[in-house]
Write an enzyme that holds these catalytic residues in place. Structure first.
Site, PDB file in Angstrom:
ATOM      1  N   ASP A 182      -2.803   4.766  -2.218  1.00 35.32           N
ATOM      2  CA  ASP A 182      -3.720   5.417  -1.286  1.00 35.32           C
ATOM      3  C   ASP A 182      -4.074   6.847  -1.704  1.00 35.32           C
ATOM      4  OD1 ASP A 182      -4.918   5.330   1.475  1.00 35.32           O
ATOM      5  OD2 ASP A 182      -3.571   7.030   1.773  1.00 35.32           O
ATOM      6  N   ASP A 192       0.874  -1.174   0.000  1.00 33.80           N
ATOM      7  CA  ASP A 192       0.000   0.000   0.000  1.00 33.80           C
ATOM      8  C   ASP A 192       0.914   1.228   0.000  1.00 33.80           C
ATOM      9  OD1 ASP A 192      -2.110   1.808   0.588  1.00 33.80           O
ATOM     10  OD2 ASP A 192      -3.138   0.260   1.753  1.00 33.80           O
ATOM     11  N   HIS A 234     -10.932  -1.931   4.649  1.00 35.73           N
ATOM     12  CA  HIS A 234     -10.688  -1.532   6.037  1.00 35.73           C
ATOM     13  C   HIS A 234     -11.331  -0.193   6.400  1.00 35.73           C
ATOM     14  CE1 HIS A 234      -7.818   0.568   3.580  1.00 35.73           C
ATOM     15  NE2 HIS A 234      -7.667   1.427   4.562  1.00 35.73           N
ATOM     16  N   ASP A 235     -11.977   0.467   5.442  1.00 35.02           N
ATOM     17  CA  ASP A 235     -12.644   1.750   5.715  1.00 35.02           C
ATOM     18  C   ASP A 235     -14.167   1.621   5.712  1.00 35.02           C
ATOM     19  OD1 ASP A 235     -10.196   3.142   5.760  1.00 35.02           O
ATOM     20  OD2 ASP A 235     -10.266   3.494   3.600  1.00 35.02           O
ATOM     21  N   GLU A 270      -6.739   4.178  -5.319  1.00 32.54           N
ATOM     22  CA  GLU A 270      -7.936   4.536  -4.544  1.00 32.54           C
ATOM     23  C   GLU A 270      -8.392   5.892  -5.054  1.00 32.54           C
ATOM     24  OE1 GLU A 270      -9.482   5.114   0.045  1.00 32.54           O
ATOM     25  OE2 GLU A 270      -7.625   6.021  -0.605  1.00 32.54           O
TER      26      GLU A 270
HETATM   27  C1  GLC Z   1      -7.279   6.035   2.611  1.00 28.42           C
HETATM   28  C2  GLC Z   1      -7.171   4.824   3.493  1.00 28.42           C
HETATM   29  C3  GLC Z   1      -7.632   5.184   4.874  1.00 28.42           C
HETATM   30  C4  GLC Z   1      -6.718   6.255   5.407  1.00 28.42           C
HETATM   31  C5  GLC Z   1      -6.659   7.457   4.454  1.00 28.42           C
HETATM   32  C6  GLC Z   1      -5.521   8.361   4.779  1.00 28.42           C
HETATM   33  O1  GLC Z   1      -8.589   6.458   2.441  1.00 28.42           O
HETATM   34  O2  GLC Z   1      -7.885   3.760   2.948  1.00 28.42           O
HETATM   35  O3  GLC Z   1      -7.656   4.081   5.753  1.00 28.42           O
HETATM   36  O4  GLC Z   1      -7.170   6.685   6.665  1.00 28.42           O
HETATM   37  O5  GLC Z   1      -6.479   7.067   3.112  1.00 28.42           O
HETATM   38  O6  GLC Z   1      -4.310   7.788   4.419  1.00 28.42           O
END
Ligand code: GLC
Length: 553
Positions: free
Chosen positions: A207, A105, A337-338, A264
């Site tokens: 990310d 990641d 995980h979110d 993402e």
């Molecule tokens: C992304 C991740 C999340 C994190 C955020 C900041 O959205 O999936 O878990 O808190 O980025 O890095």
């Protein structure tokens, strides 16, 4: 012939199943109550039985863990809580022996405030890293440069005494945003990615990538909350020029390697997809969130529960399929995980969580695209029974609680919204068996184990041929046996049906049909849809029982 060549045209990551591990909650081999890399290595056989070929591990680099690793202090070292670089090398090597490639990641929009780059950048306005982050003077009245609200709540600007300037943080104040305009920053980031390519990883999940390009002029946005602020997302997501940075990224890291990159991508519209993925694009796949937004925050304010229908959900799933049929490849997912647990999130009816988990698994593992499972999804957990706001660990949840109070919710209402939507629902420890702490750790787990672990755990489900886990394994084998499920076209059936999500896959002469009843009432379908095909389980032709799902091949 055609079938074989269509399949051969696909890359390894299009033909496999991906699995996301949140390492802090997977398996603790050190007895400290937090998971370890050695714990993941120990469970590679388990993953292999699920057909997993790509293993996405959320950040395990050195970090103060304000956001559980999404605040990276040093991208070249493993955080001691997870183990050592030798443990990572071992995981990569043992994984490869089983055909499982590790996916790292990359958190490149921001670092931790403890990253050496930021420490130096803070120290003065004239140092080697002075321009590595987003610094601005205060407004003449001393207030923040703009009224932007960070994604985790509160101002997106934090004052730095040493520099007498504000820095921008899209997320928490401990996560300062990097300045991608500076070519030295970009080079430093690409070097990091190539260091991991050199270690033999199979790819990267990137990310929060849509935030890396900031607008050329910083100005106040329209106030959109009781806090008097304006969402930073509206000002900085997917800003023109971002693709130039990403083409450079692709050329420096992706090209010439047998890896994949999945971004993402909050804020990227289906209409722009051809510039982001596929031949002309910058990534192999994009996580987009239109389907997760249907049950979560279709309304303006995330905490106000809204009614939605199955056809609302189907429309966005179909749109994603149609868009990726033309460009790129679809990373199918219900959970990460979110997100809260999918058995709660995607159903409005009562009914068995195990059945709901099977309905979701049937869709996920027979749809077109690479399925991304999140740890525990294959067991059908529900959300955890949180009793007070103090039980949550997640900084975002705590901020959301305050935000809901600000929006006029009372304490019980704000808590109910967090119980429903909190990211911590995904982060409770993995449930391996019925022993203390669910076999996750001999120490006290960092987040409480879900109350249901004695009934819902891997060992119990391995012993039960009717369990969600057994069903997910069955579907994984089915996918491996039937190229149509991997390489076939995708078409929706029963478009306006409010109970059943149905689609067919076609490849040459081969055909498969998936029927999934998302309601707890019996549903009917036209048997002609499955003419000439055989169900993989016993079922009554033309009828689906409450929460029944079936595949015909
Ligand atoms: C992304 C991740 C999340 C994190 C955020 C900041 O959205 O999936 O878990 O808190 O980025 O890095």
């Amino acid at each position: 012939m055609t079938i074989v060549s269509e399949l051969n045209d696909l890359a390894w990551w299009q033909k496999t199943i991906a699995y996301e591990v949140y390492p802090k909650s997977f398996l603790d081999t050190a007895g400290k109550g937090t998971g370890t890399l050695a714990g993941i290595t120990q469970k590679l056989d388990y993953l292999q039985k699920l057909g997993v070929g790509a293993l996405w591990i959320t950040p395990c680099y050195k970090s103060p863990m304000v956001d559980n690793g999404y605040d990276v202090a040093d991208y070249y070292h493993i955080d001691p809580s997870f183990g050592t670089m030798a443990d990572m090398d071992e995981l990569i090597a043992r994984g490869r022996e089983r055909g499982i490639r590790v996916v790292m990641d990359l958190v490149f929009n921001h670092t931790s405030e403890e990253c050496a780059w930021f420490v130096e950048s803070c120290s003065s306005r004239e140092n080697d890293k002075a321009d590595w982050y987003i610094w601005r003077d205060a407004k003449p009245d001393g207030s923040a440069p703009t009224n932007w609200r960070s994604i985790f709540g509160g101002s997106a600007w934090e004052w730095c005494e040493e520099r007498q300037q504000f820095y921008l943080h899209t997320f928490a104040k401990q996560q300062p945003d990097l300045n991608w305009e500076n070519p030295e920053v970009r080079k430093a980031l690409f070097d990091i990615a190539n260091f991991w390519v050199g270690k033999g990883v199979g790819g990267f999940r990137i990310d929060a990538i849509t935030y890396i390009k900031k607008p050329s002029v910083f100005e106040d946005g329209d106030v959109d909350g009781a806090d008097g602020l304006s969402a930073v997302h509206a000002a900085t997501a997917n800003t023109p020029g971002i693709l130039d940075f990403l083409h450079e990224f692709k050329a420096a890291v992706r090209d010439g390697h047998d890896i994949f990159m999945v971004g993402e991508a909050n804020g990227v519209d289906a209409s722009e997809l051809d510039q982001w993925v596929g031949e002309r694009g910058v990534f192999d796949m994009l996580f987009e969130f239109s389907h997760t937004l249907i049950p979560m925050h279709k309304s303006e304010i995330w905490c106000r529960k809204v009614d939605w229908t199955l056809t609302d959900l189907k429309r966005v799933l179909v749109a994603s399929q149609e868009a990726t049929a033309k460009n790129g490849w679809y990373p199918a997912f219900w959970e990460n995980h979110d997100q809260p647990r999918s058995t709660v999130n995607y159903f409005q009816c009562d009914g068995s969580l195990a059945k709901k988990a099977k309905v979701l698994g049937t869709v996920l593992l027979t749809t077109r695209g690479t399925p991304f499972l999140f740890q525990g999804e294959e067991l059908g957990y529900g959300n955890a029974p949180w009793r007070s706001i103090d039980e949550f660990d997640d900084l975002s949840t705590r901020n959301q609680y305050e935000f809901a109070l600000g929006e006029g919710f009372d304490e019980a209402g704000a808590l109910a919204a967090c119980v429903r939507y909190s990211r911590d629902n995904a982060r409770t420890p993995m449930q391996w068996d019925a022993s203390e702490h669910a076999g996750f750790s001999v120490g006290e787990p960092w987040l409480p184990v879900h109350d249901d672990y004695e009934a819902c755990n891997v060992a119990a489900q391995e012993a039960n041929a009717d369990s969600p886990l057994a069903w997910y394994r069955r579907l994984a084998s089915l996918r491996a046996e039937h190229p149509v499920l991997v390489a076939g076209d995708w078409n929706e059936l029963m478009t306006d049906d409010e109970q059943v999500f149905a689609f067919e896959r076609r490849l040459g002469d081969a055909r498969a049909v998936t029927l999934a009843n998302f309601s707890n009432k019996q549903a009917a379908y036209d048997p002609a849809l499955v003419k000439g095909l055989k169900p993989i389980t016993q079922t009554t032709l033309g009828e689906l029982q409450p929460l029944e799902s079936v595949v015909f091949v």
